[in-house]
Design an enzyme around this catalytic site. Sequence first.
Site, PDB file in Angstrom:
ATOM      1  N   LYS A  17       0.835  -1.211   0.000  1.00 31.94           N
ATOM      2  CA  LYS A  17       0.000   0.000   0.000  1.00 31.94           C
ATOM      3  C   LYS A  17       0.871   1.262   0.000  1.00 31.94           C
ATOM      4  O   LYS A  17       0.676   2.160  -0.810  1.00 31.94           O
ATOM      5  CB  LYS A  17      -0.933   0.016   1.231  1.00 31.94           C
ATOM      6  CG  LYS A  17      -1.883  -1.172   1.282  1.00 31.94           C
ATOM      7  CD  LYS A  17      -2.814  -1.109   2.487  1.00 31.94           C
ATOM      8  CE  LYS A  17      -2.125  -1.180   3.832  1.00 31.94           C
ATOM      9  NZ  LYS A  17      -1.457  -2.480   4.102  1.00 31.94           N
ATOM     10  N   ARG A  92     -10.713   0.279   8.214  1.00 29.51           N
ATOM     11  CA  ARG A  92     -10.272  -1.077   8.523  1.00 29.51           C
ATOM     12  C   ARG A  92     -11.345  -1.897   9.210  1.00 29.51           C
ATOM     13  O   ARG A  92     -11.107  -3.063   9.524  1.00 29.51           O
ATOM     14  CB  ARG A  92      -9.053  -0.998   9.448  1.00 29.51           C
ATOM     15  CG  ARG A  92      -7.699  -1.176   8.748  1.00 29.51           C
ATOM     16  CD  ARG A  92      -6.635  -0.890   9.777  1.00 29.51           C
ATOM     17  NE  ARG A  92      -5.407  -1.607   9.572  1.00 29.51           N
ATOM     18  CZ  ARG A  92      -4.305  -1.056   9.043  1.00 29.51           C
ATOM     19  NH1 ARG A  92      -4.335   0.184   8.591  1.00 29.51           N
ATOM     20  NH2 ARG A  92      -3.201  -1.752   8.961  1.00 29.51           N
ATOM     21  N   ARG A 131      11.429  -5.440   5.669  1.00 31.01           N
ATOM     22  CA  ARG A 131      11.033  -4.054   5.393  1.00 31.01           C
ATOM     23  C   ARG A 131      11.834  -3.068   6.246  1.00 31.01           C
ATOM     24  O   ARG A 131      11.966  -3.217   7.457  1.00 31.01           O
ATOM     25  CB  ARG A 131       9.537  -3.877   5.677  1.00 31.01           C
ATOM     26  CG  ARG A 131       9.095  -2.428   5.660  1.00 31.01           C
ATOM     27  CD  ARG A 131       7.617  -2.272   5.445  1.00 31.01           C
ATOM     28  NE  ARG A 131       6.812  -2.605   6.603  1.00 31.01           N
ATOM     29  CZ  ARG A 131       5.483  -2.471   6.640  1.00 31.01           C
ATOM     30  NH1 ARG A 131       4.819  -2.041   5.588  1.00 31.01           N
ATOM     31  NH2 ARG A 131       4.820  -2.801   7.733  1.00 31.01           N
ATOM     32  N   ARG A 164      10.085  -1.178  11.746  1.00 30.43           N
ATOM     33  CA  ARG A 164       8.972  -0.848  12.625  1.00 30.43           C
ATOM     34  C   ARG A 164       8.915  -1.787  13.821  1.00 30.43           C
ATOM     35  O   ARG A 164       9.183  -2.970  13.701  1.00 30.43           O
ATOM     36  CB  ARG A 164       7.654  -0.938  11.827  1.00 30.43           C
ATOM     37  CG  ARG A 164       7.365   0.319  11.057  1.00 30.43           C
ATOM     38  CD  ARG A 164       6.211   0.195  10.101  1.00 30.43           C
ATOM     39  NE  ARG A 164       5.052  -0.521  10.608  1.00 30.43           N
ATOM     40  CZ  ARG A 164       3.912  -0.641   9.924  1.00 30.43           C
ATOM     41  NH1 ARG A 164       3.802  -0.076   8.739  1.00 30.43           N
ATOM     42  NH2 ARG A 164       2.902  -1.313  10.416  1.00 30.43           N
ATOM     43  N   ARG A 175      -1.476  -9.324  13.127  1.00 26.45           N
ATOM     44  CA  ARG A 175      -2.011  -8.347  12.157  1.00 26.45           C
ATOM     45  C   ARG A 175      -2.665  -9.056  10.977  1.00 26.45           C
ATOM     46  O   ARG A 175      -3.681  -8.608  10.461  1.00 26.45           O
ATOM     47  CB  ARG A 175      -0.905  -7.406  11.681  1.00 26.45           C
ATOM     48  CG  ARG A 175      -0.658  -6.263  12.666  1.00 26.45           C
ATOM     49  CD  ARG A 175       0.764  -5.769  12.625  1.00 26.45           C
ATOM     50  NE  ARG A 175       1.130  -5.138  11.385  1.00 26.45           N
ATOM     51  CZ  ARG A 175       2.378  -5.060  10.924  1.00 26.45           C
ATOM     52  NH1 ARG A 175       3.371  -5.618  11.601  1.00 26.45           N
ATOM     53  NH2 ARG A 175       2.634  -4.445   9.811  1.00 26.45           N
TER      54      ARG A 175
HETATM   55  P1  ADP Z   1       0.515  -1.920   7.528  1.00 27.91           P
HETATM   56  O1  ADP Z   1       1.392  -1.029   6.674  1.00 27.91           O
HETATM   57  O2  ADP Z   1       1.291  -3.013   8.150  1.00 27.91           O
HETATM   58  O3  ADP Z   1      -0.722  -2.372   6.814  1.00 27.91           O
HETATM   59  P2  ADP Z   1      -0.324   0.435   9.020  1.00 27.91           P
HETATM   60  O4  ADP Z   1       0.914   1.242   8.995  1.00 27.91           O
HETATM   61  O5  ADP Z   1      -1.430   0.864   8.102  1.00 27.91           O
HETATM   62  O6  ADP Z   1       0.033  -1.095   8.791  1.00 27.91           O
HETATM   63  O7  ADP Z   1      -0.925   0.395  10.491  1.00 27.91           O
HETATM   64  C1  ADP Z   1      -0.111   0.068  11.602  1.00 27.91           C
HETATM   65  C2  ADP Z   1      -0.962  -0.090  12.845  1.00 27.91           C
HETATM   66  O8  ADP Z   1      -1.637   1.144  13.123  1.00 27.91           O
HETATM   67  C3  ADP Z   1      -2.074  -1.127  12.752  1.00 27.91           C
HETATM   68  O9  ADP Z   1      -1.624  -2.452  13.061  1.00 27.91           O
HETATM   69  C4  ADP Z   1      -3.063  -0.593  13.807  1.00 27.91           C
HETATM   70  O10 ADP Z   1      -2.617  -0.881  15.128  1.00 27.91           O
HETATM   71  C5  ADP Z   1      -2.953   0.907  13.618  1.00 27.91           C
HETATM   72  N1  ADP Z   1      -3.923   1.405  12.621  1.00 27.91           N
HETATM   73  C6  ADP Z   1      -3.639   1.989  11.419  1.00 27.91           C
HETATM   74  N2  ADP Z   1      -4.768   2.325  10.773  1.00 27.91           N
HETATM   75  C7  ADP Z   1      -5.801   1.941  11.580  1.00 27.91           C
HETATM   76  C8  ADP Z   1      -7.217   1.989  11.474  1.00 27.91           C
HETATM   77  N3  ADP Z   1      -7.822   2.498  10.381  1.00 27.91           N
HETATM   78  N4  ADP Z   1      -7.955   1.489  12.498  1.00 27.91           N
HETATM   79  C9  ADP Z   1      -7.380   0.991  13.602  1.00 27.91           C
HETATM   80  N5  ADP Z   1      -6.045   0.886  13.774  1.00 27.91           N
HETATM   81  C10 ADP Z   1      -5.255   1.356  12.775  1.00 27.91           C
HETATM   82  P1  ADP Z   2       2.051  -1.930   3.219  1.00 29.88           P
HETATM   83  O1  ADP Z   2       2.038  -0.418   3.233  1.00 29.88           O
HETATM   84  O2  ADP Z   2       0.872  -2.519   2.499  1.00 29.88           O
HETATM   85  O3  ADP Z   2       2.221  -2.546   4.570  1.00 29.88           O
HETATM   86  P2  ADP Z   2       4.674  -1.632   1.906  1.00 29.88           P
HETATM   87  O4  ADP Z   2       4.413  -0.769   0.738  1.00 29.88           O
HETATM   88  O5  ADP Z   2       5.349  -1.055   3.094  1.00 29.88           O
HETATM   89  O6  ADP Z   2       3.303  -2.400   2.343  1.00 29.88           O
HETATM   90  O7  ADP Z   2       5.486  -2.915   1.381  1.00 29.88           O
HETATM   91  C1  ADP Z   2       5.874  -3.952   2.296  1.00 29.88           C
HETATM   92  C2  ADP Z   2       7.271  -4.432   1.937  1.00 29.88           C
HETATM   93  O8  ADP Z   2       7.223  -5.162   0.695  1.00 29.88           O
HETATM   94  C3  ADP Z   2       8.292  -3.319   1.721  1.00 29.88           C
HETATM   95  O9  ADP Z   2       9.542  -3.780   2.196  1.00 29.88           O
HETATM   96  C4  ADP Z   2       8.296  -3.123   0.194  1.00 29.88           C
HETATM   97  O10 ADP Z   2       9.551  -2.640  -0.282  1.00 29.88           O
HETATM   98  C5  ADP Z   2       8.029  -4.531  -0.311  1.00 29.88           C
HETATM   99  N1  ADP Z   2       7.209  -4.565  -1.537  1.00 29.88           N
HETATM  100  C6  ADP Z   2       6.126  -3.800  -1.830  1.00 29.88           C
HETATM  101  N2  ADP Z   2       5.622  -4.129  -3.041  1.00 29.88           N
HETATM  102  C7  ADP Z   2       6.389  -5.128  -3.525  1.00 29.88           C
HETATM  103  C8  ADP Z   2       6.388  -5.900  -4.764  1.00 29.88           C
HETATM  104  N3  ADP Z   2       5.448  -5.713  -5.714  1.00 29.88           N
HETATM  105  N4  ADP Z   2       7.332  -6.847  -4.917  1.00 29.88           N
HETATM  106  C9  ADP Z   2       8.270  -7.068  -3.952  1.00 29.88           C
HETATM  107  N5  ADP Z   2       8.352  -6.385  -2.778  1.00 29.88           N
HETATM  108  C10 ADP Z   2       7.418  -5.426  -2.557  1.00 29.88           C
END
Ligand code: ADP
Ligand code: ADP
Length: 221
Positions: A17, A92, A131, A164, A175
């Site tokens: 994302k 979410r 990551r 992180r 998660r």
């Molecule tokens: P990821 O990139 O791993 O999908 P995020 O960075 O979006 O995770 O979110 C990290 C954490 O922040 C989540 O595990 C949750 O604890 C909290 N969080 C983020 N967005 C929301 C939301 N919309 N509702 C509730 N908790 C959230």
């Molecule tokens: P999210 O925001 O959904 O949690 P991230 O964009 O942070 O995901 O991506 C999670 C990890 O996977 C990062 O280390 C990123 O560099 C890697 N990644 C993202 N997209 C791809 C892809 N298409 N192929 C391989 N690695 C990826």
Amino acid sequence: MATAPTVLIMGPPGAGKGTQAAHLVEEYGLRHLATGDLLRTAVADGTPLGVEAKRFMDAGDLVPDDVIIGLIRELVADLPDDSGILLDGFPRTDAQATALDEMLARLERSVDVVLDIAVPNDVLVRRLSGRWICRTCQTPYNVDTKPPRVPGVCDLDGGELYQRDDDTADSVRNRLEVYVRQTAPVADHYAAQGTLVRVDGAQDFPVVRAAIDAAMQPVTT
Ligand code: ADP
Ligand code: ADP
């Protein structure tokens, strides 16, 4: 179609994302509202929101709906009318999706497209363990698939890269479960509205980006 589209990007942790959001911001000039980034900033700044959110985040649980809905409500209300929005990590839960529909309706807006990125769990676990994120601009890197030019340093602004607190094995496992239980059903809400586009996020970066561009075409032309 909308000149200021409202776009959601959803998918499990590690789906890509944040990575694809950077492209959407650059290509379509969308305002990026990422609840995870906002919460991590609040934690780093030690604000009351950050203090409350940290224990949920570290465990990989969702922060309570009322807290996160209040945060987004303020930000959305302050957006200029002509600003396209990219919501990343929100909604979410079903309650968050319902609250978002209400707050957008008040601004005479609605969700135009939902990019639902799917990736198998084994790939997600591997991606998250490798990551690294820039402390200043939040750009995600990956030791295997997207290494920075200089280890530990952001290519874009020279910021320090960090892992992180919640990218640990236990938190990631939780998660992923929380995603299936509480967030995946939100996709049904948008499928029923006809705005959901499923994207195969297990492909290479440029292939995922091209699929997203194709999904964006109807709302940007
Ligand atoms: P990821 O990139 O791993 O999908 P995020 O960075 O979006 O995770 O979110 C990290 C954490 O922040 C989540 O595990 C949750 O604890 C909290 N969080 C983020 N967005 C929301 C939301 N919309 N509702 C509730 N908790 C959230
Ligand atoms: P999210 O925001 O959904 O949690 P991230 O964009 O942070 O995901 O991506 C999670 C990890 O996977 C990062 O280390 C990123 O560099 C890697 N990644 C993202 N997209 C791809 C892809 N298409 N192929 C391989 N690695 C990826």
